[in-house]
Design an enzyme around this catalytic site. Structure first.
Site, mmCIF file in Angstrom:
data_model
loop_
_atom_site.group_PDB
_atom_site.id
_atom_site.type_symbol
_atom_site.label_atom_id
_atom_site.label_comp_id
_atom_site.label_asym_id
_atom_site.label_seq_id
_atom_site.Cartn_x
_atom_site.Cartn_y
_atom_site.Cartn_z
ATOM 1 N N PHE A 166 -8.407 6.558 1.949
ATOM 2 C CA PHE A 166 -9.027 7.508 0.943
ATOM 3 C C PHE A 166 -9.945 6.838 0.016
ATOM 4 C CE2 PHE A 166 -5.986 10.548 2.563
ATOM 5 C CZ PHE A 166 -6.403 12.115 2.045
ATOM 6 N N ASP A 202 -5.904 -1.398 -8.732
ATOM 7 C CA ASP A 202 -6.699 -2.373 -8.372
ATOM 8 C C ASP A 202 -6.473 -3.871 -9.050
ATOM 9 O OD1 ASP A 202 -7.786 -1.103 -6.191
ATOM 10 O OD2 ASP A 202 -9.699 -0.445 -7.623
ATOM 11 N N PRO A 247 -2.916 -7.004 -4.608
ATOM 12 C CA PRO A 247 -3.430 -7.188 -3.254
ATOM 13 C C PRO A 247 -3.918 -5.813 -2.631
ATOM 14 C CG PRO A 247 -0.903 -6.784 -3.828
ATOM 15 C CD PRO A 247 -1.768 -7.071 -5.010
ATOM 16 N N ASP A 248 -4.911 -6.044 -1.705
ATOM 17 C CA ASP A 248 -5.345 -4.546 -1.123
ATOM 18 C C ASP A 248 -4.541 -4.219 0.001
ATOM 19 O OD1 ASP A 248 -7.122 -3.134 0.418
ATOM 20 O OD2 ASP A 248 -8.848 -3.744 -0.347
ATOM 21 N N LYS A 300 -11.990 -2.385 6.340
ATOM 22 C CA LYS A 300 -10.535 -2.471 6.392
ATOM 23 C C LYS A 300 -10.076 -1.756 7.668
ATOM 24 C CE LYS A 300 -10.636 -1.590 1.374
ATOM 25 N NZ LYS A 300 -9.950 -1.062 0.139
ATOM 26 N N ASN A 356 -4.077 5.484 -13.448
ATOM 27 C CA ASN A 356 -5.112 6.160 -13.200
ATOM 28 C C ASN A 356 -5.059 7.902 -13.534
ATOM 29 O OD1 ASN A 356 -4.219 7.011 -10.383
ATOM 30 N ND2 ASN A 356 -4.555 4.822 -10.174
ATOM 31 N N LYS A 396 -15.975 0.820 3.842
ATOM 32 C CA LYS A 396 -14.493 0.442 3.551
ATOM 33 C C LYS A 396 -13.869 1.123 5.084
ATOM 34 C CE LYS A 396 -13.399 1.956 -1.170
ATOM 35 N NZ LYS A 396 -12.724 2.900 -2.122
ATOM 36 N N LEU A 425 -4.517 -1.510 1.761
ATOM 37 C CA LEU A 425 -5.171 -0.887 3.140
ATOM 38 C C LEU A 425 -5.763 -1.896 4.001
ATOM 39 C CD1 LEU A 425 -5.687 2.039 4.363
ATOM 40 C CD2 LEU A 425 -7.741 1.857 2.949
ATOM 41 N N LYS A 442 6.797 -4.705 -27.582
ATOM 42 C CA LYS A 442 5.565 -3.691 -27.736
ATOM 43 C C LYS A 442 4.615 -4.468 -28.313
ATOM 44 C CE LYS A 442 4.016 0.511 -29.997
ATOM 45 N NZ LYS A 442 4.431 1.753 -30.766
#
Length: 401
Positions: free
Chosen positions: A323, A279, A305-306, A341, A210, A337, A308, A289
């Site tokens: 965040f 994610d 896995p999450d 969480k 990202n 969230k 948080l 390659k």
């Protein structure tokens, strides 16, 4: 922490004495008052006049000269300062300090000074590793004196090795961190910060990632360390240098970040998850390659896995901050969230806004709490946002105590 602090700097006759000139300049620019005490040998390497002009204060060099400003100079300077630093510290001065020898102005001032002391050894590698010097440094540590480790690199004697005086900016940061650990409003807190984006390999040259630059998390880690916290920064790949006075751990994938965070979690008081983790990850990473062709490339992705959410489920005493970087429905998504969480606070920002989001030096955020309270912060630097977050953390932890 350096603003308004009184620092007595002892300069000995090591070849690195020239670096002390820049150190004084850096300390003065940071708002500190500096008084320099030089040994006779040091005056043959650097002019006392230079230190006087940069510090704005008279330079003490002679035990017998007398100074109209002080009644008993070696006692008065020791009482005046908040901290006393010796940089560079030669083997000779280290030996005098360790064995109670006071035969010149600097050594007598060190003996009379009951304030915290920092010693920065600088000498030839063989001298630094000599059993007598090793023994003397150990004695100083036992006496409660802080030793800043020497740097390694090219030495004046022509060899490469340890014994080099650290750069002035590093010494300044060390002094700043030392004072923060004794006086900062976050001292005693153990803070874990994550930063940067994680990467998931597609093949040896491509990855899923990202746009996170890591600037927000790094700013928080720097702020926390400056305020006296013991900080662990777990970071995905970024172009940023590791902050000073921070324990740093580099990771690449989401699962590596999860392992590092979960290992540290039971031992920390505060967790601030500023990292933008991937994610999803490719179901299978190719060993070679993937060659370009005219066909469509299809990737099968598995959910990561999450981290948080796991932290929220395992939370005991920790203050947990998440965040949320969103492009729409900011408040609704962030509030969900917080509940899902089990967070104590979430920092939400719309990354499409000007001056906010990835790669910028500023941010515009909203802080959401389990009670439903929302606090809005206008456009400001990420350092300022970090300090706002840490103010809330400090107050919340104090209420728990």
């Amino acid at each position: 922490m350096l603003e308004g602090k009184k620092i007595a700097l002892g300069v000995t006759g090591g070849i690195a004495a020239y670096k002390a000139v820049t150190l004084v300049s850096r300390l003065v620019q940071a708002g500190a008052q500096v008084r320099v005490i030089m040994t006779d040998a040091a005056t043959h390497l650097v002019s006392p006049l230079l230190f006087k002009e940069i510090s704005g204060n008279p330079v003490a060099t002679d035990l017998w000269a007398g100074n109209a400003e002080f009644n008993v100079e070696h006692v008065a300077i020791g009482r005046w300062c908040d901290v006393m630093v010796v940089a560079p510290a030669t083997a000779d001065m280290i030996g005098k300090m360790a064995n109670g020898i006071a035969d010149d102005l600097l050594s007598t001032t060190l003996m009379a000074c009951d304030r915290p002391k920092i010693v920065c050894p600088a000498m030839n590698t063989n001298m630094l590793e000599n059993p007598a010097v090793v023994r003397n440094l150990a004695t100083l540590r036992q006496d409660g004196i802080t030793i800043m480790p020497s740097a390694a690199g090219h030495l004046a004697c022509g060899i490469n090795g340890s014994g080099r005086l650290p750069e002035p900016e590093d010494i300044k940061a060390f002094i700043d961190g030392f004072l923060a650990s004794r006086e900062g409003d976050l001292r005693g807190l153990r803070v874990l910060v994550t930063a940067g984006g994680t990467r998931e390999a597609i093949d040896p040259v491509r990855f899923i990632g990202n746009r996170s630059s890591g600037k927000m998390g790094y700013a928080i880690a720097r702020d926390a360390a400056r305020r006296g916290a013991e900080v662990l920064l777990v970071s995905g790949p970024t172009a940023l240098p590791a902050p000073r006075n921070v324990k740093f751990q580099s990771v690449e994938t989401t699962r590596e970040m999860m392992d590092a965070v979960l290992a540290a979690y039971p031992k920390v008081d505060v967790v601030i998850m500023a990292a933008a983790v991937a994610d999803y990850r490719p179901h299978h990473a190719e060993e070679q390659k993937i060659k370009k062709n005219d066909d469509t490339l299809t990737l099968s992705l598995d959910k990561n896995p999450d981290i948080l959410k796991q932290l929220g489920q395992q939370k005991e005493h920790q203050f947990l901050v998440g965040f949320a970087a969103e492009t729409q429905h900011l408040l609704e998504n962030a509030a969900a969230k917080v509940k899902k969480k089990n967070l104590d606070m979430i920092v939400a920002n719309d990354v499409t806004m000007k001056g906010a989001g990835f790669s910028t030096d500023t941010n515009v955020v909203k802080l959401l709490f389990p009670s439903g309270e929302i606090r809005s912060l206008e456009l400001m630097s990420k350092e300022a946002v970090g300090n706002h977050i840490l103010d809330i953390v400090r107050d919340a932890v104090k209420r728990k105590v």
